[in-house]
Design a protein around this motif. Structure first.
Motif, short mmCIF file in Angstrom:
data_model
loop_
_atom_site.label_atom_id
_atom_site.label_comp_id
_atom_site.label_asym_id
_atom_site.label_seq_id
_atom_site.Cartn_x
_atom_site.Cartn_y
_atom_site.Cartn_z
N VAL A 191 1.12 -1.67 -0.27
CA VAL A 191 0.04 0.32 -0.06
C VAL A 191 0.76 1.15 -0.13
O VAL A 191 0.30 2.06 -0.28
CB VAL A 191 -0.91 -0.06 1.08
CG1 VAL A 191 -1.63 1.72 1.32
CG2 VAL A 191 -1.39 -0.49 0.83
N ASP A 192 1.32 1.44 0.68
CA ASP A 192 2.80 2.65 0.55
C ASP A 192 3.46 2.74 -0.76
O ASP A 192 3.33 4.01 -0.85
CB ASP A 192 3.65 2.25 1.97
CG ASP A 192 3.62 2.09 2.78
OD1 ASP A 192 2.75 2.42 3.46
OD2 ASP A 192 4.18 1.73 4.30
N ALA A 193 3.89 1.30 -1.35
CA ALA A 193 4.39 1.68 -2.68
C ALA A 193 2.90 2.10 -3.80
O ALA A 193 3.25 3.72 -4.51
CB ALA A 193 5.06 0.50 -3.00
N LEU A 194 2.07 1.67 -2.98
CA LEU A 194 0.44 2.03 -3.48
C LEU A 194 0.20 3.76 -3.92
O LEU A 194 -0.02 4.31 -4.71
CB LEU A 194 -0.76 1.53 -3.38
CG LEU A 194 -2.10 1.68 -4.99
CD1 LEU A 194 -1.40 1.41 -6.10
CD2 LEU A 194 -3.01 1.43 -4.25
N VAL A 195 0.40 3.94 -2.79
CA VAL A 195 0.75 5.61 -2.56
C VAL A 195 1.85 6.17 -2.72
O VAL A 195 1.20 7.38 -3.28
CB VAL A 195 -0.38 5.82 -1.28
CG1 VAL A 195 -1.86 5.02 -0.70
CG2 VAL A 195 1.07 5.96 0.23
N ALA A 196 2.78 5.80 -3.26
CA ALA A 196 3.56 6.79 -3.90
C ALA A 196 3.80 6.94 -4.89
O ALA A 196 4.05 7.74 -5.38
CB ALA A 196 5.45 5.71 -2.81
N ALA A 214 -6.09 10.85 1.22
CA ALA A 214 -5.51 12.13 -0.08
C ALA A 214 -4.49 11.35 -1.56
O ALA A 214 -4.92 12.21 -2.13
CB ALA A 214 -3.87 12.58 0.77
N ALA A 215 -4.40 10.10 -1.50
CA ALA A 215 -3.89 9.77 -2.26
C ALA A 215 -5.21 9.53 -3.50
O ALA A 215 -4.73 9.74 -4.94
CB ALA A 215 -2.77 8.73 -2.56
N LEU A 220 -6.70 0.07 -6.08
CA LEU A 220 -7.72 -0.12 -5.25
C LEU A 220 -8.85 1.27 -4.07
O LEU A 220 -8.48 2.31 -4.52
CB LEU A 220 -6.88 -0.76 -4.12
CG LEU A 220 -6.98 -1.71 -2.73
CD1 LEU A 220 -7.42 -3.03 -3.45
CD2 LEU A 220 -5.99 -1.38 -1.85
N THR A 221 -9.78 0.51 -3.74
CA THR A 221 -10.69 1.75 -2.73
C THR A 221 -10.54 1.77 -1.70
O THR A 221 -9.58 0.81 -1.31
CB THR A 221 -12.17 1.06 -3.22
OG1 THR A 221 -12.71 -0.42 -2.84
CG2 THR A 221 -12.61 0.83 -5.00
N PHE A 222 -10.32 2.44 -1.07
CA PHE A 222 -10.12 3.45 0.74
C PHE A 222 -10.93 1.99 1.27
O PHE A 222 -10.48 1.61 2.06
CB PHE A 222 -11.02 4.29 1.04
CG PHE A 222 -10.44 4.28 2.10
CD1 PHE A 222 -9.20 4.78 2.44
CD2 PHE A 222 -11.74 3.79 3.62
CE1 PHE A 222 -8.84 4.33 3.93
CE2 PHE A 222 -10.89 4.33 4.70
CZ PHE A 222 -10.06 5.10 5.57
N GLU A 223 -12.71 1.30 0.67
CA GLU A 223 -12.94 0.40 1.40
C GLU A 223 -12.10 -1.20 1.63
O GLU A 223 -12.40 -2.00 2.36
CB GLU A 223 -14.56 0.22 1.24
CG GLU A 223 -15.48 1.38 1.17
CD GLU A 223 -15.44 2.52 0.22
OE1 GLU A 223 -15.51 3.84 0.98
OE2 GLU A 223 -14.41 2.48 -1.04
N GLU A 224 -11.99 -1.36 0.01
CA GLU A 224 -11.12 -2.27 0.37
C GLU A 224 -9.19 -2.32 0.69
O GLU A 224 -9.09 -3.58 1.69
CB GLU A 224 -10.63 -2.82 -1.60
CG GLU A 224 -11.75 -3.52 -2.91
CD GLU A 224 -11.24 -3.12 -3.87
OE1 GLU A 224 -11.10 -3.85 -4.09
OE2 GLU A 224 -10.57 -2.27 -4.34
N TYR A 225 -9.12 -1.45 0.84
CA TYR A 225 -7.83 -1.25 1.38
C TYR A 225 -8.51 -1.25 3.21
O TYR A 225 -6.98 -2.28 4.35
CB TYR A 225 -7.01 0.13 1.09
CG TYR A 225 -6.29 0.29 2.56
CD1 TYR A 225 -5.05 -0.20 3.04
CD2 TYR A 225 -7.24 1.21 3.64
CE1 TYR A 225 -4.01 0.40 3.87
CE2 TYR A 225 -6.27 1.79 4.16
CZ TYR A 225 -5.21 1.18 4.68
OH TYR A 225 -4.66 2.07 5.99
N TRP A 226 -9.06 -0.60 3.47
CA TRP A 226 -9.27 -0.87 5.04
C TRP A 226 -9.89 -1.97 5.65
O TRP A 226 -9.38 -2.54 6.53
CB TRP A 226 -10.88 -0.14 5.67
CG TRP A 226 -10.66 1.11 6.66
CD1 TRP A 226 -11.51 0.82 7.37
CD2 TRP A 226 -9.85 0.94 7.60
NE1 TRP A 226 -11.32 0.85 9.00
CE2 TRP A 226 -10.10 1.31 9.58
CE3 TRP A 226 -8.64 1.29 7.26
CZ2 TRP A 226 -9.12 1.89 10.02
CZ3 TRP A 226 -7.38 1.88 8.98
CH2 TRP A 226 -7.79 1.50 9.62
#
Length: 259
Positions: A191-196, A214-215, A220-226
């Motif tokens: 996820v860090d790679a994705l938002v970077a 912010a990114a 990926l949706t926030f819901e999927e991530y969270w």
């Protein structure tokens, strides 16, 4: 004269924390980003050519020349100020580590940067000047034109791959509990790679959800991530299912995000 969150040149001078000359004084951190709270520290950066020393200064160590980083801690109106004194030559060295010439095709390029250096560059990207606006603007432009995005993406993808391999080995050995813990770490790096890749440079896990919002990456949706981050669908009776779900997302990010 600019004052931000109570910090001004006059206030620093009153605290005995302002050198006789400086290129820039700026604030950064969660308060500047609008992510702070009543207990958040004020992060102050003083850029100078002088050696800062005082009876109250703490010395951190950095992989630069000089290799020390003086820090003053003050409490003003109930809030902690962390004041770091960076030599301009140190900043030149840090920025050189994210020059395009460092990208040699290796995913390990980002490992040349220490945590202190990464945090410095992240915070430089959204810093607010108390003084030295022109200096700060030029350094931000230098960072924008650098390979910072690619370096952080490469670093995080490399770390995600390392922990993914750990997960596979642990599952084969029947060590499911360790595989779950390794999966959490692998997923965080992915996820860090994705938002970077979307320009959000931070690596501190506590702000990962904020950085994701912010990114707003399209992959990926926030819901999927969270759901994975908080282990919403984790079933103690079937931990492999959650591991496989998280690893599928890690693989998707690895295939789609480019350095």
């Amino acid at each position: 004269m600019t004052e931000i969150h109570g910090v001004s040149l006059a206030a620093l001078r009153d605290q005995g924390a302002l050198p006789s000359s400086h290129h820039c004084v700026y604030l950064s951190g969660s308060l500047v980003r609008g992510w702070g709270n009543a207990l958040s520290d004020v992060d102050v950066y003083v850029i100078t050519d002088e050696d800062w020393s005082s009876p109250t200064a703490e010395l951190g160590h950095v992989a630069l020349e000089p290799d020390t980083l003086p820090v003053e801690i003050r409490y003003v109106d109930g809030r902690r100020w962390d004041i770091e004194y960076w030599r301009e030559t140190q900043i030149d060295q840090v920025l050189a580590k994210v020059d395009w010439s460092v990208l040699d095709g290796s995913k390990a390029a980002g490992n040349r940067l220490s945590s202190d250096e990464l945090y410095f560059l992240e915070r430089l990207s959204y810093a607010a000047a108390v003084s030295g606006d022109d200096w700060l603007r030029e350094r931000k432009e230098q960072l924008d034109k650098s390979a910072m995005r690619s370096v952080l993406v490469a670093r995080s993808l490399n770390n995600a791959d390392t922990y993914t391999q750990d997960v596979i080995g642990q599952l084969e050995a029947g060590d499911v509990e360790s595989a779950v813990l390794s999966t959490k770490i692998a997923f965080g790096h992915a996820v860090d790679a994705l938002v970077a890749a979307a320009g959000e440079y931070g690596l501190n896990p506590k702000w990962r959800a904020r950085r994701f919002r912010a990114a707003a990456p399209g992959l990926l949706t926030f819901e999927e991530y969270w759901s994975v981050e908080n282990m919403h669908r984790y079933d103690p009776s079937d931990p492999r299912a959650w591991v496989e779900e998280a690893l599928e997302i890690c693989q998707r990010i690895s295939l789609e995000v480019s350095v």
